[in-house]
Design a protein around this motif. Structure first.
Motif, PDB file in Angstrom:
ATOM      1  N   PHE A   9      34.345  47.137  32.484  1.00 43.33           N
ATOM      2  CA  PHE A   9      35.073  46.336  31.512  1.00 43.33           C
ATOM      3  C   PHE A   9      34.470  44.941  31.412  1.00 43.33           C
ATOM      4  N   ALA A  10      34.548  44.398  30.237  1.00 45.11           N
ATOM      5  CA  ALA A  10      34.055  43.039  30.010  1.00 45.11           C
ATOM      6  C   ALA A  10      35.191  42.068  30.329  1.00 45.11           C
ATOM      7  N   VAL A  11      35.168  41.508  31.525  1.00 42.09           N
ATOM      8  CA  VAL A  11      36.192  40.562  31.952  1.00 42.09           C
ATOM      9  C   VAL A  11      35.665  39.148  31.738  1.00 42.09           C
ATOM     10  N   PRO A  12      36.429  38.276  31.097  1.00 45.85           N
ATOM     11  CA  PRO A  12      35.963  36.904  30.854  1.00 45.85           C
ATOM     12  C   PRO A  12      35.450  36.222  32.110  1.00 45.85           C
ATOM     13  N   ALA A  13      34.357  35.491  31.971  1.00 47.68           N
ATOM     14  CA  ALA A  13      33.670  34.888  33.114  1.00 47.68           C
ATOM     15  C   ALA A  13      34.523  33.869  33.854  1.00 47.68           C
ATOM     16  N   PHE A  15      37.367  33.990  35.066  1.00 48.67           N
ATOM     17  CA  PHE A  15      38.062  34.537  36.242  1.00 48.67           C
ATOM     18  C   PHE A  15      37.142  34.537  37.451  1.00 48.67           C
ATOM     19  N   GLU A  16      35.929  35.007  37.271  1.00 47.35           N
ATOM     20  CA  GLU A  16      34.974  35.067  38.376  1.00 47.35           C
ATOM     21  C   GLU A  16      34.521  33.672  38.786  1.00 47.35           C
ATOM     22  N   GLU A  17      34.359  32.804  37.810  1.00 47.36           N
ATOM     23  CA  GLU A  17      33.815  31.476  38.096  1.00 47.36           C
ATOM     24  C   GLU A  17      34.843  30.530  38.694  1.00 47.36           C
ATOM     25  N   ARG A  23      42.014  36.828  44.817  1.00 46.00           N
ATOM     26  CA  ARG A  23      42.533  37.794  43.834  1.00 46.00           C
ATOM     27  C   ARG A  23      42.250  39.221  44.292  1.00 46.00           C
ATOM     28  N   SER A  24      43.192  40.105  44.015  1.00 42.79           N
ATOM     29  CA  SER A  24      43.065  41.473  44.530  1.00 42.79           C
ATOM     30  C   SER A  24      43.339  42.545  43.477  1.00 42.79           C
ATOM     31  N   TYR A  25      44.522  42.561  42.883  1.00 42.75           N
ATOM     32  CA  TYR A  25      44.853  43.634  41.951  1.00 42.75           C
ATOM     33  C   TYR A  25      43.884  43.695  40.772  1.00 42.75           C
ATOM     34  N   CYS A  26      43.397  42.551  40.354  1.00 42.11           N
ATOM     35  CA  CYS A  26      42.481  42.549  39.213  1.00 42.11           C
ATOM     36  C   CYS A  26      41.153  43.210  39.555  1.00 42.11           C
ATOM     37  N   ARG A  27      40.825  43.302  40.827  1.00 41.04           N
ATOM     38  CA  ARG A  27      39.590  43.986  41.223  1.00 41.04           C
ATOM     39  C   ARG A  27      39.761  45.503  41.102  1.00 41.04           C
ATOM     40  N   ALA A  28      40.960  45.977  41.431  1.00 41.94           N
ATOM     41  CA  ALA A  28      41.218  47.410  41.330  1.00 41.94           C
ATOM     42  C   ALA A  28      41.446  47.854  39.892  1.00 41.94           C
ATOM     43  N   PHE A  29      41.972  46.937  39.079  1.00 39.17           N
ATOM     44  CA  PHE A  29      42.293  47.267  37.688  1.00 39.17           C
ATOM     45  C   PHE A  29      41.625  46.246  36.771  1.00 39.17           C
ATOM     46  N   PRO A  30      40.311  46.368  36.573  1.00 39.66           N
ATOM     47  CA  PRO A  30      39.523  45.340  35.880  1.00 39.66           C
ATOM     48  C   PRO A  30      39.641  45.392  34.365  1.00 39.66           C
ATOM     49  N   ALA A  31      40.835  45.067  33.881  1.00 37.64           N
ATOM     50  CA  ALA A  31      41.069  44.957  32.442  1.00 37.64           C
ATOM     51  C   ALA A  31      41.730  43.618  32.182  1.00 37.64           C
ATOM     52  N   VAL A  32      41.778  43.216  30.928  1.00 37.63           N
ATOM     53  CA  VAL A  32      42.520  42.024  30.524  1.00 37.63           C
ATOM     54  C   VAL A  32      43.723  42.509  29.731  1.00 37.63           C
ATOM     55  N   TRP A  33      44.905  42.266  30.277  1.00 41.98           N
ATOM     56  CA  TRP A  33      46.124  42.792  29.673  1.00 41.98           C
ATOM     57  C   TRP A  33      46.663  41.826  28.625  1.00 41.98           C
ATOM     58  N   THR A  34      47.100  42.377  27.521  1.00 42.45           N
ATOM     59  CA  THR A  34      47.588  41.546  26.416  1.00 42.45           C
ATOM     60  C   THR A  34      49.079  41.730  26.153  1.00 42.45           C
TER      61      THR A  34
END
Length: 430
Positions: A9-13, A15-17, A23-34
């Motif tokens: 998934f293309a996750v906005p930079a 978050f990583e930067e 952070r933990s849950y976002c690693r298991a579920f790498p989406a951006v929720w709307t």
């Protein structure tokens, strides 16, 4: 074992930067929720996911339940009080009255209600402090596999070495006992407990309290037998030890009754409640204390956000749903559906898979096939790739934990279970 081809998934930079490595849950579920509704989460790429995580149990009524959301919108539109410390407000009065009428009185509970800081760990900290103040003793007994939070007091009673290692200081005043589930299931904890408490030379001091989860959710969905819970309560009463039941994830209907200890016919001295008590996922936590142990002096345990007015509003609306009986009927239907489908379509795939659960809290344990957790991780990744959000828990995260909203409709529940069955089948070793 088949390694799933998981979409990247293309996750906005940003978050990583800029977001902490914590952070933990976002690693298991790498989406951006709307957006989210009911039992579905919607990602920025337009995909819909069935949610079997439900805010780690904070969303028993699903995402954005219409009745709860309407109550909140009306309150905000009317300039309702947004923050009031622990002062009296109409929102608190409505919630407290409903909680007494719908939860405490029908169960014969005369407990006082303490509004602690906004999360479950705050409620646990308050429970330990009031137990120590009431008894004049400092020790706590907890259970192997247990999880109670990450602030220092609650972390001391949390068994997971990974989490404990982050404390940076020694964690003391807690003695761990075997739990009647998981690797210690065959040990006679109650017999051991009776022995050490009666033996003046056991080297174990009489504790202030025992804290227990009736179901260890994060510990791997280990269900304590009702008769064991009753025996534990009896021992605590005999020795003047306060029994604290942690209902943070198991409460608010998750195991069937509103409070999970009801099946054992016990009355704990202290109960901690959080997660779904607000109904909509807004932060709120309660420590319920028998009147004789409510020995606080004003302000001894405090916090700026110990009275979340918005959570009072949605929590009152959630209790109205419970009062109607609608949620209980859905739980009963969904419990039968989950257990039947998991037994028929998932654990039947390999006799080494183990199914555990109660109500709408279930776990599929892969440890007898792969104790390292690699298989469970592969199944979880495959599930996410196919549109299901599901968490892994227990020793080495070998257990796939099902925690769907209590209000999930039968079709969506079946859809999520079918994804889990297909993912399990594709990942099992051949």
């Amino acid at each position: 074992m088949t390694t799933p081809a998981v979409e990247v998934f293309a996750v906005p930079a940003v978050f990583e930067e800029r977001e902490s490595e914590i952070r933990s849950y976002c690693r298991a579920f790498p989406a951006v929720w709307t957006s989210a509704r009911g039992a579905h989460l919607y990602a920025a790429d337009g995909r819909a996911y069935v949610d079997f995580l439900a805010g780690a149990g904070a969303l028993n009524y699903g995402h954005n339940h219409p009745a709860l959301k309407a109550a909140l919108v009306e309150y905000l539109a009317g300039d309702g009080v947004g923050h009031a410390l622990d002062m009296h407000t109409t929102a608190k009065e409505a919630f407290l009255s409903a909680f007494v009428e719908d939860v405490l009185e029908p169960r014969g509970l005369d407990h006082k209600v303490q509004f602690t800081g906004p999360t479950g760990t705050n409620a646990v900290e308050a429970a330990f402090k009031v137990a120590r103040k009431a008894t004049g003793r400092s020790g706590v007994f907890a259970f192997m596999g247990g999880y109670h939070g990450h602030t220092l007091g609650s972390l001391a009673a949390t068994a997971n070495r990974y989490h404990r290692g982050a404390a940076g200081v020694d964690l003391g005043n807690v003695t761990f006992l075997p739990f009647p589930g998981g690797p210690t299931r065959d040990l006679d904890t109650l017999g051991y407990l009776r022995t050490i408490l009666a033996d003046s030379h056991s080297g174990v001091d009489l504790p202030a309290a025992v804290i227990v989860e009736t179901v260890q959710a994060e510990g791997g969905v280990n269900v304590a037998p009702a008769e064991w819970l009753a025996g534990l309560a009896e021992i605590c009463a005999e020795h003047g030890i306060l029994l604290i039941v942690d209902e943070i994830q198991t409460g608010c209907g998750r195991t069937g009754p509103f409070l999970s200890f009801e099946r054992a016919g016990i009355v704990p001295d202290v109960v901690v409640v959080s997660k779904s008590i607000s109904g909509l996922g807004l932060p709120m936590a309660l420590t319920l204390i028998r009147p004789e142990f409510d020995v606080w002096s004003p302000g001894e345990h405090t916090g700026t956000f110990r009275g979340n007015q918005l959570a009072f509003v949605t929590g009152t609306a959630a209790l109205a749903l419970w009062r109607s009986g609608e949620v209980q009927r859905t739980i009963e239907r969904n419990t039968a559906l989950i257990s039947d489908i998991l037994a028929r379509d998932v654990v039947s795939l390999d006799e080494r898979l183990e199914l555990r659960g109660i109500g709408m809290l279930w776990g599929v344990d892969t440890a007898r096939i792969d104790p390292t957790g690699v298989l469970a991780a592969a199944i979880g990744e495959r599930c996410f790739a196919d549109g299901l959000v599901i968490e892994r828990v227990g020793r080495n995260d070998t257990v796939l934990k099902l925690l769907p909203p209590l209000t999930i409709d039968a079709f969506t529940l079946g859809e999520g279970l079918a994804i889990l069955a297909a993912a399990t089948s594709s990942c099992l070793p051949t």
